[in-house]
Motif scaffolding. Structure first.
Motif, mmCIF file in Angstrom:
data_model
loop_
_atom_site.group_PDB
_atom_site.id
_atom_site.type_symbol
_atom_site.label_atom_id
_atom_site.label_comp_id
_atom_site.label_asym_id
_atom_site.label_seq_id
_atom_site.Cartn_x
_atom_site.Cartn_y
_atom_site.Cartn_z
ATOM 1 N N VAL A 247 -19.842 -3.188 -0.212
ATOM 2 C CA VAL A 247 -19.494 -4.421 0.163
ATOM 3 C C VAL A 247 -20.779 -5.281 0.725
ATOM 4 O O VAL A 247 -21.740 -4.797 1.129
ATOM 5 N N PRO A 248 -20.430 -6.871 0.289
ATOM 6 C CA PRO A 248 -21.724 -7.051 0.639
ATOM 7 C C PRO A 248 -22.784 -6.959 2.112
ATOM 8 O O PRO A 248 -23.630 -7.249 2.387
ATOM 9 N N ALA A 276 -15.283 -8.761 -1.728
ATOM 10 C CA ALA A 276 -16.570 -10.028 -0.929
ATOM 11 C C ALA A 276 -17.004 -11.043 -2.123
ATOM 12 O O ALA A 276 -17.917 -10.055 -3.153
ATOM 13 N N ALA A 277 -17.302 -12.368 -2.123
ATOM 14 C CA ALA A 277 -18.472 -12.919 -2.871
ATOM 15 C C ALA A 277 -19.717 -12.507 -2.291
ATOM 16 O O ALA A 277 -19.880 -12.619 -1.743
ATOM 17 N N VAL A 278 -20.284 -12.429 -3.375
ATOM 18 C CA VAL A 278 -22.053 -12.371 -3.339
ATOM 19 C C VAL A 278 -22.638 -13.517 -3.529
ATOM 20 O O VAL A 278 -22.654 -14.494 -4.450
ATOM 21 N N THR A 401 -10.583 -7.476 3.877
ATOM 22 C CA THR A 401 -11.901 -7.596 5.178
ATOM 23 C C THR A 401 -12.581 -6.488 4.986
ATOM 24 O O THR A 401 -12.629 -5.488 4.980
ATOM 25 N N GLY A 402 -13.921 -6.713 4.757
ATOM 26 C CA GLY A 402 -14.922 -5.575 4.742
ATOM 27 C C GLY A 402 -14.786 -5.274 3.333
ATOM 28 O O GLY A 402 -15.020 -3.633 4.042
ATOM 29 N N ALA A 428 -5.615 -15.940 5.738
ATOM 30 C CA ALA A 428 -7.054 -15.206 5.607
ATOM 31 C C ALA A 428 -7.783 -16.419 6.345
ATOM 32 O O ALA A 428 -7.841 -17.831 5.618
ATOM 33 N N ALA A 429 -8.815 -15.813 7.091
ATOM 34 C CA ALA A 429 -10.157 -16.965 7.540
ATOM 35 C C ALA A 429 -11.039 -16.386 6.796
ATOM 36 O O ALA A 429 -11.644 -15.205 6.948
ATOM 37 N N ALA A 430 -12.281 -17.674 6.907
ATOM 38 C CA ALA A 430 -13.259 -17.144 6.224
ATOM 39 C C ALA A 430 -14.252 -16.634 7.418
ATOM 40 O O ALA A 430 -13.804 -16.466 8.639
ATOM 41 N N ASP A 431 -14.859 -15.405 6.612
ATOM 42 C CA ASP A 431 -15.868 -14.726 8.013
ATOM 43 C C ASP A 431 -17.361 -14.220 7.566
ATOM 44 O O ASP A 431 -16.999 -13.364 6.655
ATOM 45 N N GLU A 432 -18.176 -14.097 8.265
ATOM 46 C CA GLU A 432 -19.809 -14.807 7.656
ATOM 47 C C GLU A 432 -20.242 -12.876 7.311
ATOM 48 O O GLU A 432 -20.443 -12.394 6.206
ATOM 49 N N ARG A 433 -18.789 -12.233 8.060
ATOM 50 C CA ARG A 433 -19.360 -10.713 8.281
ATOM 51 C C ARG A 433 -18.987 -9.867 7.745
ATOM 52 O O ARG A 433 -18.728 -9.293 6.123
#
Length: 505
Positions: A247-248, A276-278, A401-402, A428-433
């Motif tokens: 994953v990213p 996930a988005a790249v 998630t991940g 879903a909440a956005a998460d940087e990691r």
């Protein structure tokens, strides 16, 4: 039948037995050692009365013995059920019940978890890694019970939008066809390569694109117990790794290390990223090191990877994920089944040799997913004039998630059991990691707080499913005219949940 993972392992053991097959935490197994050890494991499983076709769960984190056990299960003619070690007893119970597993093998430190799982339902036999670890020593052994081409050999469980676990059936045919198709293009995987696995063995990337791909192609698979970015960079250089997938966050973590700038990583011919988005910045960072990150679109039901960008377009078309493969076709359709025009949103459907024949003992879900010869993904996408697919959104109400699927319904059911909870929606909440993380919106009376919700979830579900945001409110959640909760309205109301509310864990 000779065309099995076990027959491939036997061939490489006979023809290049001294080559390293697996390297786990710097401990290596050659192909001859892997063949002999896994054969002794298979013999022990068969002698224990496990009949061909019966399901065997393997539970535990990445280790040297895990892939040996997995191959031993296959060579015993049984069906492998990889079990996520992060699952709580109630979650394990559901997977074991769904699969009908008669035996579960786990490290001895999981004995308490196995005991609690047994207390929740029907009995199953439990054995521990240590019993099979001692079988590493011994003479040459080629024990194997052959299975047929279309026999199920593994069940990979994935969360669905209904919150019910579903076992995706993998047969000899689908697994070997996935390997075959992955080798056909100039950018494909090659025999004699070295791959680095930084993800858990229990998921599709680990089982299919890690272990199966390596054994069938006669490659070397370097397996890490966890992601340690500095060490990962060193391993790429030390072993001249050719293949890395993740994953990213895996590629981001590696790129952030000081060693990344100093290490030659150009040996990476195949670098696959998805889940996930790249960001364009991540693509550029790796491109500057001579590595083209190829974005994929896939799902467990399609063997994990249905399409990937070709290397030449990895940076020029960063929002797309290719147009299929030699034998795997994708299209975007309208609700009436007709083909969508270029740029028009519709459901992504696909067909190809790696598509599952169905879900284990679940004809209703199978009939819903496989229609008219196409696998209906439940994902929204578009295609451009050249056929490149772009993922837009999920029609299915899932959180990723991940790279791991989470069903909001499952978490909603758990939170709904708490005293004082009137209704709950998980979004879903956005998460940087991790890309996304669960957020629970709870309508409740007085006395219930976020800490109680987190503690309750922590007892019953895996840690990655426990909400990182919990919003307690007194007013009812918005509903549709039919009385169901309006997830669209709830997502819209809490689209800024990460800035309005603090993380609770």
């Amino acid at each position: 039948m000779a065309a099995t993972i076990g027959s491939a392992l036997r061939w490489w053991a006979d023809t290049k037995g001294d080559q390293r097959a697996l390297i786990v935490e710097d401990e290596a197994l050659t192909y001859r050692e892997l063949q002999d050890w896994s054969s002794r494991v298979a013999r022990r499983i068969a002698d224990a009365g496990i009949a061909p076709g019966e399901r065997v769960g393997v539970l535990g984190p990445n280790s040297l013995v895990w892939p040996v056990l997995a191959l031993g299960v296959l060579k015993a003619g049984a069906v492998l059920v990889p079990l996520n070690p992060r699952l709580k007893p109630a979650e394990l119970r559901k997977v074991l019940d769904d699969s009908g597993a008669v035996l579960t093998i786990a490290p001895v430190e999981f004995a308490g978890q196995i005991e609690r799982t047994l207390e929740l339902g029907q009995p199953f036999e439990a054995r521990f890694f240590e019993e099979f670890a001692v079988l590493r020593a011994g003479g040459r052994d080629d024990f194997r019970i052959d299975t047929e081409r279309d026999d199920p050999v593994a069940l990979l469980f994935t969360s669905g939008s209904t919150g019910l676990s579903k076992g995706v059936v993998c047969t000899n045919r689908t697994l070997l066809d996935i390997v075959f198709e992955a080798t056909l293009t100039e950018e494909g995987l090659r025999p004699g390569s070295t791959a680095l696995l930084l993800l858990p063995l229990v998921f599709t990337p680990g089982v299919v694109w890690g272990l199966v791909m390596a054994v069938v192609l006669g490659n070397t698979l370097v397996i890490e117990k966890e992601l340690r970015p500095e060490r990962a960079v060193a391993l790429i250089g030390e072993h001249q790794v050719n293949t890395l997938f993740g994953v990213p966050l895996v590629f981001e973590a590696i790129a952030r290390t000081p060693a990344f700038a100093e290490t030659d990583v150009s040996s990476l011919r195949t670098a696959i990223v998805g889940g996930a988005a790249v960001s364009p910045a991540l693509l550029e960072t790796w491109a500057d090191k001579g590595v083209a990150l190829r974005q994929i679109y896939g799902m467990t039901e399609a063997g994990g990877v249905a399409t990937a960008t070709v290397r030449a377009e990895a940076f020029t078309h960063p929002g797309t994920c290719g147009s299929g493969s030699i034998f795997t076709e994708l299209k975007v359709i309208r609700p009436d089944g007709s083909d969508a025009e270029p740029g028009e949103e519709g459901e992504i459907v696909l067909r190809g040799p790696g598509v599952t024949p169905g879900y284990w003992n679940d004809p209703q879900s199978t009939a819903q997913a496989l229609r008219d010869g196409w696998l209906h993904s439940g994902d929204l996408g578009t295609r451009d004039e050249s056929g490149r697919v772009k993922f837009v959104d999920r029609m299915k109400d899932l959180i990723i998630t991940g790279g791991i699927n989470i069903s909001p319904v499952e978490i909603e059911r758990v939170i709904g059991e708490l005293d004082g909870v009137d209704e709950v929606a998980v979004i879903a909440a956005a998460d940087e990691r991790f890309g996304e993380t669960p957020a629970a919106i709870v309508t409740a009376g007085g006395g219930l707080d976020a800490a109680a919700v987190v503690a309750h979830c922590d007892r019953l579900v895996a840690d990655y499913k426990v909400p990182r945001y919990v919003v307690i409110r007194s007013e009812p959640l918005p509903r549709l005219p039919n009385g169901k909760l309006s997830k669209t309205a709830i997502r819209d109301e809490y689209r800024d949940v990460t800035t309005r509310f603090e993380k609770v864990r």
